[in-house]
Design a protein around this motif. Sequence first.
Motif, PDB file in Angstrom:
ATOM      1  N   ALA A   1      36.526  31.252  42.762  1.00  0.00           N
ATOM      2  CA  ALA A   1      35.753  30.283  43.539  1.00  0.00           C
ATOM      3  C   ALA A   1      36.688  29.220  44.092  1.00  0.00           C
ATOM      4  CB  ALA A   1      34.689  29.642  42.656  1.00  0.00           C
ATOM      5  N   ILE A   2      36.531  28.942  45.369  1.00  0.00           N
ATOM      6  CA  ILE A   2      37.291  27.848  45.979  1.00  0.00           C
ATOM      7  C   ILE A   2      36.307  26.980  46.764  1.00  0.00           C
ATOM      8  CG2 ILE A   2      39.431  29.184  46.144  1.00  0.00           C
ATOM      9  CD1 ILE A   2      38.854  29.318  49.203  1.00  0.00           C
ATOM     10  N   PRO A   3      36.588  25.698  46.894  1.00  0.00           N
ATOM     11  CA  PRO A   3      35.704  24.858  47.707  1.00  0.00           C
ATOM     12  C   PRO A   3      35.662  25.378  49.145  1.00  0.00           C
ATOM     13  CG  PRO A   3      37.222  23.503  46.443  1.00  0.00           C
ATOM     14  CD  PRO A   3      37.677  24.932  46.306  1.00  0.00           C
ATOM     15  N   TYR A   4      34.487  25.447  49.703  1.00  0.00           N
ATOM     16  CA  TYR A   4      34.324  25.904  51.081  1.00  0.00           C
ATOM     17  C   TYR A   4      35.158  25.046  52.028  1.00  0.00           C
ATOM     18  CZ  TYR A   4      31.951  27.246  55.404  1.00  0.00           C
ATOM     19  OH  TYR A   4      31.668  27.697  56.666  1.00  0.00           O
ATOM     20  N   SER A   5      35.294  23.777  51.703  1.00  0.00           N
ATOM     21  CA  SER A   5      36.043  22.856  52.560  1.00  0.00           C
ATOM     22  C   SER A   5      37.532  23.202  52.634  1.00  0.00           C
ATOM     23  CB  SER A   5      35.869  21.416  52.076  1.00  0.00           C
ATOM     24  OG  SER A   5      36.352  21.287  50.752  1.00  0.00           O
ATOM     25  N   ALA A   6      38.038  24.030  51.714  1.00  0.00           N
ATOM     26  CA  ALA A   6      39.440  24.441  51.743  1.00  0.00           C
ATOM     27  C   ALA A   6      39.710  25.464  52.848  1.00  0.00           C
ATOM     28  CB  ALA A   6      39.858  25.022  50.391  1.00  0.00           C
ATOM     29  N   LEU A   7      38.652  26.084  53.353  1.00  0.00           N
ATOM     30  CA  LEU A   7      38.804  27.089  54.405  1.00  0.00           C
ATOM     31  C   LEU A   7      38.796  26.438  55.780  1.00  0.00           C
ATOM     32  CD1 LEU A   7      36.288  29.774  53.080  1.00  0.00           C
ATOM     33  CD2 LEU A   7      38.779  29.780  52.849  1.00  0.00           C
TER      34      LEU A   7
ATOM     35  N   LEU B   1      42.987  30.146  54.771  1.00  0.00           N
ATOM     36  CA  LEU B   1      43.153  29.331  53.572  1.00  0.00           C
ATOM     37  C   LEU B   1      44.595  28.833  53.611  1.00  0.00           C
ATOM     38  CD1 LEU B   1      42.101  28.224  50.877  1.00  0.00           C
ATOM     39  CD2 LEU B   1      42.845  30.365  49.819  1.00  0.00           C
ATOM     40  N   PRO B   2      44.829  27.638  54.188  1.00  0.00           N
ATOM     41  CA  PRO B   2      46.195  27.138  54.309  1.00  0.00           C
ATOM     42  C   PRO B   2      46.876  27.048  52.946  1.00  0.00           C
ATOM     43  CG  PRO B   2      44.683  25.795  55.596  1.00  0.00           C
ATOM     44  CD  PRO B   2      43.847  26.715  54.747  1.00  0.00           C
ATOM     45  N   GLY B   3      48.092  27.567  52.873  1.00  0.00           N
ATOM     46  CA  GLY B   3      48.861  27.537  51.635  1.00  0.00           C
ATOM     47  C   GLY B   3      48.424  28.573  50.613  1.00  0.00           C
ATOM     48  N   GLY B   4      47.454  29.382  50.944  1.00  0.00           N
ATOM     49  CA  GLY B   4      46.960  30.391  50.001  1.00  0.00           C
ATOM     50  C   GLY B   4      47.888  31.582  49.886  1.00  0.00           C
ATOM     51  N   ASN B   5      47.977  32.133  48.676  1.00  0.00           N
ATOM     52  CA  ASN B   5      48.682  33.402  48.495  1.00  0.00           C
ATOM     53  C   ASN B   5      47.993  34.171  47.376  1.00  0.00           C
ATOM     54  OD1 ASN B   5      50.128  33.060  45.876  1.00  0.00           O
ATOM     55  ND2 ASN B   5      51.179  31.412  46.976  1.00  0.00           N
ATOM     56  N   LYS B   6      48.158  35.479  47.408  1.00  0.00           N
ATOM     57  CA  LYS B   6      47.447  36.348  46.462  1.00  0.00           C
ATOM     58  C   LYS B   6      47.753  36.006  45.013  1.00  0.00           C
ATOM     59  CE  LYS B   6      46.957  40.362  49.456  1.00  0.00           C
ATOM     60  NZ  LYS B   6      47.241  41.771  49.631  1.00  0.00           N
ATOM     61  N   ASP B   7      49.019  35.774  44.704  1.00  0.00           N
ATOM     62  CA  ASP B   7      49.403  35.501  43.314  1.00  0.00           C
ATOM     63  C   ASP B   7      48.748  34.221  42.801  1.00  0.00           C
ATOM     64  OD1 ASP B   7      50.908  37.808  43.140  1.00  0.00           O
ATOM     65  OD2 ASP B   7      52.740  36.812  43.854  1.00  0.00           O
ATOM     66  N   ALA B   8      48.764  33.166  43.613  1.00  0.00           N
ATOM     67  CA  ALA B   8      48.157  31.903  43.185  1.00  0.00           C
ATOM     68  C   ALA B   8      46.645  32.088  42.989  1.00  0.00           C
ATOM     69  CB  ALA B   8      48.429  30.815  44.218  1.00  0.00           C
ATOM     70  N   LEU B   9      46.006  32.841  43.868  1.00  0.00           N
ATOM     71  CA  LEU B   9      44.566  33.072  43.732  1.00  0.00           C
ATOM     72  C   LEU B   9      44.248  33.924  42.505  1.00  0.00           C
ATOM     73  CD1 LEU B   9      43.593  33.588  47.474  1.00  0.00           C
ATOM     74  CD2 LEU B   9      42.920  31.691  45.993  1.00  0.00           C
ATOM     75  N   LYS B  10      45.089  34.921  42.234  1.00  0.00           N
ATOM     76  CA  LYS B  10      44.862  35.768  41.051  1.00  0.00           C
ATOM     77  C   LYS B  10      44.983  34.968  39.763  1.00  0.00           C
ATOM     78  CE  LYS B  10      46.718  39.981  43.086  1.00  0.00           C
ATOM     79  NZ  LYS B  10      47.779  40.988  42.972  1.00  0.00           N
ATOM     80  N   ASN B  11      45.742  33.873  39.783  1.00  0.00           N
ATOM     81  CA  ASN B  11      45.913  33.042  38.597  1.00  0.00           C
ATOM     82  C   ASN B  11      44.813  32.001  38.420  1.00  0.00           C
ATOM     83  OD1 ASN B  11      48.233  34.327  37.644  1.00  0.00           O
ATOM     84  ND2 ASN B  11      49.533  33.145  39.031  1.00  0.00           N
ATOM     85  N   GLN B  12      43.918  31.907  39.389  1.00  0.00           N
ATOM     86  CA  GLN B  12      42.767  31.011  39.259  1.00  0.00           C
ATOM     87  C   GLN B  12      41.812  31.579  38.211  1.00  0.00           C
ATOM     88  OE1 GLN B  12      42.073  28.054  40.923  1.00  0.00           O
ATOM     89  NE2 GLN B  12      44.178  28.223  41.655  1.00  0.00           N
ATOM     90  N   PRO B  13      40.997  30.719  37.581  1.00  0.00           N
ATOM     91  CA  PRO B  13      40.000  31.247  36.635  1.00  0.00           C
ATOM     92  C   PRO B  13      39.083  32.253  37.332  1.00  0.00           C
ATOM     93  CG  PRO B  13      40.110  28.843  36.534  1.00  0.00           C
ATOM     94  CD  PRO B  13      40.946  29.268  37.690  1.00  0.00           C
ATOM     95  N   ALA B  14      38.780  33.338  36.645  1.00  0.00           N
ATOM     96  CA  ALA B  14      37.895  34.368  37.213  1.00  0.00           C
ATOM     97  C   ALA B  14      36.484  33.818  37.355  1.00  0.00           C
ATOM     98  CB  ALA B  14      37.898  35.613  36.338  1.00  0.00           C
ATOM     99  N   PHE B  15      35.851  34.150  38.450  1.00  0.00           N
ATOM    100  CA  PHE B  15      34.462  33.764  38.667  1.00  0.00           C
ATOM    101  C   PHE B  15      33.549  34.919  38.276  1.00  0.00           C
ATOM    102  CE2 PHE B  15      30.676  33.922  41.307  1.00  0.00           C
ATOM    103  CZ  PHE B  15      30.127  32.678  41.048  1.00  0.00           C
ATOM    104  N   HIS B  16      32.471  34.598  37.576  1.00  0.00           N
ATOM    105  CA  HIS B  16      31.472  35.607  37.216  1.00  0.00           C
ATOM    106  C   HIS B  16      30.100  35.066  37.596  1.00  0.00           C
ATOM    107  CE1 HIS B  16      34.437  37.862  34.915  1.00  0.00           C
ATOM    108  NE2 HIS B  16      34.843  36.705  34.417  1.00  0.00           N
ATOM    109  N   TYR B  17      29.296  35.886  38.247  1.00  0.00           N
ATOM    110  CA  TYR B  17      27.953  35.479  38.638  1.00  0.00           C
ATOM    111  C   TYR B  17      27.091  35.254  37.395  1.00  0.00           C
ATOM    112  CZ  TYR B  17      29.104  36.740  43.422  1.00  0.00           C
ATOM    113  OH  TYR B  17      29.675  36.796  44.667  1.00  0.00           O
ATOM    114  N   ALA B  18      26.267  34.214  37.426  1.00  0.00           N
ATOM    115  CA  ALA B  18      25.341  33.945  36.336  1.00  0.00           C
ATOM    116  C   ALA B  18      24.261  35.025  36.327  1.00  0.00           C
ATOM    117  CB  ALA B  18      24.695  32.564  36.510  1.00  0.00           C
ATOM    118  N   LYS B  19      23.828  35.388  35.175  1.00  0.00           N
ATOM    119  CA  LYS B  19      22.764  36.396  35.058  1.00  0.00           C
ATOM    120  C   LYS B  19      21.443  35.704  35.387  1.00  0.00           C
ATOM    121  CE  LYS B  19      25.280  39.065  31.750  1.00  0.00           C
ATOM    122  NZ  LYS B  19      25.952  40.084  32.297  1.00  0.00           N
ATOM    123  N   SER B  20      20.685  36.313  36.242  1.00  0.00           N
ATOM    124  CA  SER B  20      19.407  35.712  36.656  1.00  0.00           C
ATOM    125  C   SER B  20      18.329  35.945  35.641  1.00  0.00           C
ATOM    126  CB  SER B  20      18.963  36.298  37.984  1.00  0.00           C
ATOM    127  OG  SER B  20      19.926  36.004  38.971  1.00  0.00           O
TER     128      SER B  20
END
Length: 136
Positions: free
Chosen positions: A102-108, A117-136
């Motif tokens: 998850a990234i803030p929409y304002s970063a795009l 995504l200025p300054g974005g790279n795959k490795d940095a994004l892969k190191n972000q905490p994983a996002f998981h959808y909440a169970k409904s």
Amino acid sequence: MKRANLFLAAALGVSALGTAVVLPAAPTLAQGTTQRIATTKVDVATVATGHRSSKIVGAKVVNDQNDTVGTVDDLIISPRDSVPYAILSVGGFLGVGDRLVAIPYSALQITDDKIELPGGNKDALKNQPAFHYAKS
């Protein structure tokens, strides 16, 4: 002449029905009390120039060097502060082995032809905490 009057009456009836459907009804709270629903005027011309979620979800995201760093999997609005977030799918191949972050929409930076995504790279994004959808 009668046919024209009947046609006009039918058109007015449809118009009145449309108005009744569009206006929000005040919900009943308790024995005859009602709550008013606040409305806000919206500049629809400005809103119409905005970014449609149907055009953003599924689109690739690139960095400053035009390298693809992921795709937009979803858009979510936080229930706490109403801040929108973009859920990006990064890594993997054809959806296998990918990771959601998850990234803030304002970063795009979104233009007609790309999502950056200025300054974005795959490795940095892969190191972000994983996002998981909440169970409904």
